[in-house]
Design an enzyme around this catalytic site. Structure first.
Site, PDB file in Angstrom:
ATOM      1  N   PHE A  36       0.789  -1.332  -0.081  1.00 58.21           N
ATOM      2  CA  PHE A  36       0.084   0.305   0.280  1.00 58.21           C
ATOM      3  C   PHE A  36       0.599   1.130   0.087  1.00 58.21           C
ATOM      4  O   PHE A  36       1.208   2.172   0.867  1.00 58.21           O
ATOM      5  CB  PHE A  36      -1.102   0.020   1.179  1.00 58.21           C
ATOM      6  N   CYS A  89      -5.000   3.154   9.993  1.00 59.64           N
ATOM      7  CA  CYS A  89      -5.577   4.810  10.496  1.00 59.64           C
ATOM      8  C   CYS A  89      -6.686   4.098  11.452  1.00 59.64           C
ATOM      9  O   CYS A  89      -8.309   4.701  11.153  1.00 59.64           O
ATOM     10  CB  CYS A  89      -6.020   5.706   8.486  1.00 59.64           C
TER      11      CYS A  89
END
Length: 438
Positions: A300, A395
């Site tokens: 990512f 997150c």
């Protein structure tokens, strides 16, 4: 429509209680116990006596709002923003930074303990500054027909209505100073009734505006925007009816990290808190304990926020990203910075990854920074690579904990955990964890 009388609802709406919250939840609400029931009280802080009005009663909990603070906490702050309490962007400006940090870390730690049995040691919170940190913001635009004026701002709390913003101490100062003149400029456009939204971004080489509109842009409108750009030294990009991006004026945006220059498209994802981003990268590099012989995998990876700093210290880095445009941007950034020991691959990491090219290679260290959905499809494959160290940047605490279970059962131990205060004055919890092979 018929309306029916509800005695329970009316009683709840009128009930006043006097309580002392014992902790703060991640939404900035005080948490108290009253007659064996948990009460969530907006506007209340731990250890202060409050008079609160219950407005919602459930079997196991109630919601209330503080109507009078009888003994204020020393942790109570005066919100600097005149829109606070109406705007939905912040919910903790009345809370001191120390209390925000401790309550967020406690929530993160409790989640780990409940789901994994581990009780992480208290680690330092990674924090830069409480205000003027946000370098990107999307502002809604609505033309009010009755008032014949353009409204520009953020959404109200629990509403689609806009709060017209004249200030925002969360934005970096350069963007906050643009709020009033930008609304004035947009109000003068001939297509003022057909504007969608305005996005402001603070790049290291200057501010930029992305304007979304839903009708043809007249030449007079272009001239007004060009004059605005000249007056405020801002780059402007236009997103018209087909939503494609046209640069009206200004240089390509970029930002600096680890003495590297990363170029980006105005619509590319970048971390909104530049200060915390710098500290987060430094912490990740320290945890990876990179050696000149290391081969590193960055999943990512975006356009190289971690990948390129790692490449300065390792033998080889493979970055894997699901958005093709970001892969191209990463390759371009590697060339721009003269780094030839890095590759960027385009693979969907939300599907089965076992047959992807990186999944059959050997890596000494792994870093991953997934979106809120986590990295469920990639976790078992990461374990099969047997890296010495894994740094997970998250997150979403819920998916971090779920993905951690795969690592813990695969022979890794949680060595470090940090809370990242990426979004001060809000309830967002971002974090990073270091796993070391047993």
């Amino acid at each position: 429509m018929a309306q029916f009388y509800s005695p329970g609802r009316r009683k709840a709406a009128q009930q006043i209680i006097n309580v002392i919250p014992h902790e703060l939840d991640t939404q900035g609400q005080g948490v108290a116990r009253d007659n064996g029931k948990t009460i969530f009280i907006s506007g209340a802080l731990p250890q202060e006596q409050v008079e609160a009005q219950i407005y919602e009663n459930k079997r196991n909990y109630s919601k209330a709002k503080a109507i009078r603070i009888l003994s204020p906490s020393s942790q109570r702050m005066t919100p600097p923003c005149s829109h606070y309490g109406i705007c939905g962007g912040c919910n903790q400006q009345h809370v001191s930074s120390d209390l925000q940090h401790s309550s967020k870390y406690k929530a993160l730690s409790q989640l780990f303990k409940r789901e994994t049995g581990l009780e992480p040691a208290q680690g330092a919170v990674i924090f830069a500054q409480g205000y003027h940190y946000r370098r990107r913001a999307r502002l809604g635009l609505q033309y009010q027909v009755k008032q014949q004026r353009l409204q520009m701002g953020f959404r109200q709390r629990a509403s689609n209505d806009l709060v017209e913003m004249t200030e925002c101490p969360i934005l970096v100062s350069e963007l906050e100073q643009l709020l009033v003149p930008l609304r004035t400029c947009l109000s003068e456009l001939s297509i003022v009734k057909k504007l969608g939204h305005a996005e402001l971004v603070m790049a290291d080489n200057g501010p930029l505006l992305v304007l979304r509109y839903l009708a043809p842009l007249a030449e007079s409108d272009r001239q007004r925007l060009l004059q605005f750009a000249a007056n405020h030294q801002i780059a402007i990009y236009l997103a018209g009816e087909n939503d494609s991006l046209e640069r009206l004026i200004g240089a390509d945006p970029c930002y600096q990290v680890d003495d590297l220059t990363l170029g980006f498209n105005p619509r590319d994802f970048i971390q909104v808190n530049a200060g915390v981003n710098q500290l987060m990268i430094q912490q990740a590099l320290a945890w990876l304990a990179l050696q000149p012989t290391d081969r590193v995998l960055d999943l990512f990876c975006g356009m190289g926020n971690f990948t390129l700093p790692i490449a300065k210290r390792a033998l080889w880095v493979t970055g894997v990203e699901g958005v093709e445009a970001l892969v191209a941007r990463g390759q371009q950034n590697a060339r721009l910075n003269g780094l030839s020991n890095v590759e960027f691959l385009h693979h969907n990491l939300e599907q089965d990854v076992s047959q992807q090219s990186w999944a059959r290679e050997g890596f000494d260290k792994v870093l991953l920074d997934p979106a809120r959905a986590g990295a469920a499809e990639a976790m078992s494959q990461i374990v099969s690579l047997h890296p010495e160290r894994i740094v997970y940047v998250s997150c979403n605490p819920l998916t971090l904990v779920e993905d951690s279970k795969v690592l813990l059962s695969g022979g890794y131990q949680l060595d470090q955990l940090r809370m990242l205060d990426m979004f001060p004055q809000t309830g967002h919890i971002e974090s990073m964890a270091l796993f070391i092979k047993k």
